[in-house]
Structure formats: C-alpha cells, structure tokens
Design a protein around this motif. Structure first.
Motif, PDB file in Angstrom:
ATOM      1  N   ALA A 177      -4.401 -35.753  13.987  1.00  0.00           N
ATOM      2  CA  ALA A 177      -3.559 -36.819  13.850  1.00  0.00           C
ATOM      3  C   ALA A 177      -4.075 -38.204  14.106  1.00  0.00           C
ATOM      4  O   ALA A 177      -5.088 -38.448  14.756  1.00  0.00           O
ATOM      5  CB  ALA A 177      -2.291 -36.818  14.950  1.00  0.00           C
ATOM      6  N   ASP A 178      -3.601 -39.239  13.509  1.00  0.00           N
ATOM      7  CA  ASP A 178      -4.046 -40.480  13.901  1.00  0.00           C
ATOM      8  C   ASP A 178      -3.903 -40.990  15.148  1.00  0.00           C
ATOM      9  O   ASP A 178      -2.938 -40.640  15.733  1.00  0.00           O
ATOM     10  CB  ASP A 178      -3.188 -41.596  12.847  1.00  0.00           C
ATOM     11  N   HIS A 179      -4.805 -41.810  15.640  1.00  0.00           N
ATOM     12  CA  HIS A 179      -4.841 -42.055  17.141  1.00  0.00           C
ATOM     13  C   HIS A 179      -5.815 -43.693  16.869  1.00  0.00           C
ATOM     14  O   HIS A 179      -6.493 -43.888  16.069  1.00  0.00           O
ATOM     15  CB  HIS A 179      -5.787 -41.279  17.907  1.00  0.00           C
ATOM     16  N   PRO A 180      -4.940 -44.623  17.826  1.00  0.00           N
ATOM     17  CA  PRO A 180      -5.572 -45.749  17.694  1.00  0.00           C
ATOM     18  C   PRO A 180      -7.138 -45.817  18.205  1.00  0.00           C
ATOM     19  O   PRO A 180      -7.547 -46.812  17.892  1.00  0.00           O
ATOM     20  CB  PRO A 180      -4.638 -46.817  18.777  1.00  0.00           C
ATOM     21  N   TRP A 181      -7.441 -44.979  18.987  1.00  0.00           N
ATOM     22  CA  TRP A 181      -8.797 -44.987  19.516  1.00  0.00           C
ATOM     23  C   TRP A 181     -10.055 -44.027  19.041  1.00  0.00           C
ATOM     24  O   TRP A 181     -10.992 -44.022  19.587  1.00  0.00           O
ATOM     25  CB  TRP A 181      -8.866 -45.027  21.050  1.00  0.00           C
ATOM     26  N   ARG A 182      -9.514 -43.151  18.102  1.00  0.00           N
ATOM     27  CA  ARG A 182     -10.388 -42.152  17.699  1.00  0.00           C
ATOM     28  C   ARG A 182      -9.943 -41.883  16.305  1.00  0.00           C
ATOM     29  O   ARG A 182      -8.843 -41.625  15.925  1.00  0.00           O
ATOM     30  CB  ARG A 182     -10.813 -41.134  18.646  1.00  0.00           C
TER      31      ARG A 182
ATOM     32  N   TYR B 169     -15.179 -42.207  17.583  1.00  0.00           N
ATOM     33  CA  TYR B 169     -14.483 -43.051  18.738  1.00  0.00           C
ATOM     34  C   TYR B 169     -14.471 -44.775  18.305  1.00  0.00           C
ATOM     35  O   TYR B 169     -15.533 -45.027  17.895  1.00  0.00           O
ATOM     36  CB  TYR B 169     -15.127 -42.795  20.037  1.00  0.00           C
ATOM     37  N   LEU B 170     -13.310 -45.272  18.509  1.00  0.00           N
ATOM     38  CA  LEU B 170     -13.350 -46.489  18.210  1.00  0.00           C
ATOM     39  C   LEU B 170     -13.044 -47.440  19.172  1.00  0.00           C
ATOM     40  O   LEU B 170     -12.717 -48.791  18.994  1.00  0.00           O
ATOM     41  CB  LEU B 170     -11.694 -46.675  17.313  1.00  0.00           C
ATOM     42  N   SER B 171     -13.301 -47.051  20.280  1.00  0.00           N
ATOM     43  CA  SER B 171     -13.419 -47.933  21.484  1.00  0.00           C
ATOM     44  C   SER B 171     -14.312 -47.208  22.671  1.00  0.00           C
ATOM     45  O   SER B 171     -14.866 -46.109  22.541  1.00  0.00           O
ATOM     46  CB  SER B 171     -12.171 -47.623  22.371  1.00  0.00           C
ATOM     47  N   ASP B 172     -14.986 -48.169  23.309  1.00  0.00           N
ATOM     48  CA  ASP B 172     -16.023 -47.658  24.439  1.00  0.00           C
ATOM     49  C   ASP B 172     -15.386 -47.561  25.723  1.00  0.00           C
ATOM     50  O   ASP B 172     -16.009 -47.025  26.662  1.00  0.00           O
ATOM     51  CB  ASP B 172     -17.171 -48.610  24.393  1.00  0.00           C
TER      52      ASP B 172
END
Length: 138
Positions: free
Chosen positions: A102-107, A125-128
């Motif tokens: 599923a789409d997720h804002p951070w991965r 991952y789209l965030s540290d």
C-alpha cells in the motif's frame, strides 16, 4: 552496539537462479563465499555487513508449503535506494511482481517472486526519522 540481523539462511532450489535474482535487484550484492557441503551447495551473498545465506535443497518431488498459511518464510524484506530502479531491473529480467503493498507517505514497497516462487520485499524509505519509517498508522 545496536542489534541487527546479520544474515538469514534460506533453502532454495538452484543457487544460480537466486544469485541472479538478488544481484539483478541489488547489483552491489556480492558473493562473499560459496562452497559444497556433503549433500548440498551453498552461497553467502550480500555486503560486508549482512548477507543472505543460500543453501540448495536436496531434491524431492514437492514441498507442500503454502505461503502465509504454513510454517516458513513468507518473504524477506531488503532496504534499497530506489524502488523504481529495482522494479525496472527485475521486470526487464522477466521476474514476476506481486501487487502487494500500500502507498505510505514514508516508504515505498515492491514485492517480487524469484524463480523458486520465493517472495522478496524491497523497501525504499522516504524519511530518515525512525518514527516516520516505522509508522503503522496507515
């Protein structure tokens, strides 16, 4: 020191197929060592910090395992730099994508099957920020 998974050991049908699949998905994975046991071949494939230990199965007619229902590995998740680049390499090489995720804002996640039908998850991952990376609210 923080604990981390150094390796996972899985039994596969043919070393060359799984090595090709993983090196297609993750070109920086290298063969650390491979050899021959009394009854099987094996290979450690990965980086200097972690790896997947592959062991060829001793041939038999069928395995009788249904993923997500029977005991065993359902999939192995590996963090990568780019879902889109990994997807393109795997599709170009003819591997089958499972439309999970599923789409997720951070991965971003993709799931592919190797030639043995083993499912692999690749995560970008789209965030540290650990709180965002490990968010389960969605």
């Amino acid at each position: 020191m923080s604990a981390y998974v150094e390796h996972a050991n899985i039994t596969i049908k043919q070393l060359e197929n799984t090595i090709h699949f993983l090196q297609t998905a993750i070109p920086e994975f290298e063969i650390r060592k491979q050899g021959q046991g009394d009854h099987y071949r094996w290979c450690h494939l990965g980086t200097e910090n972690s790896y997947i230990a592959l062991q060829e199965v001793v041939e038999r007619e069928e395995s009788n395992r249904t993923p997500y229902l029977d005991i065993g590995i359902n999939h192995i998740g590996i963090v990568i730099d780019s879902v889109s680049e990994t997807r393109a390499r795997l599709i170009d090489a003819g591997y089958q994508e499972n439309e999970l995720g599923a789409d997720h804002p951070w991965r971003k996640r993709i799931y592919f099957f190797d030639k043995d039908g083993i499912e692999w998850e690749f995560i970008e991952y789209l965030s540290d920020d650990p709180a965002q990376r490990n968010d389960y609210s969605l």
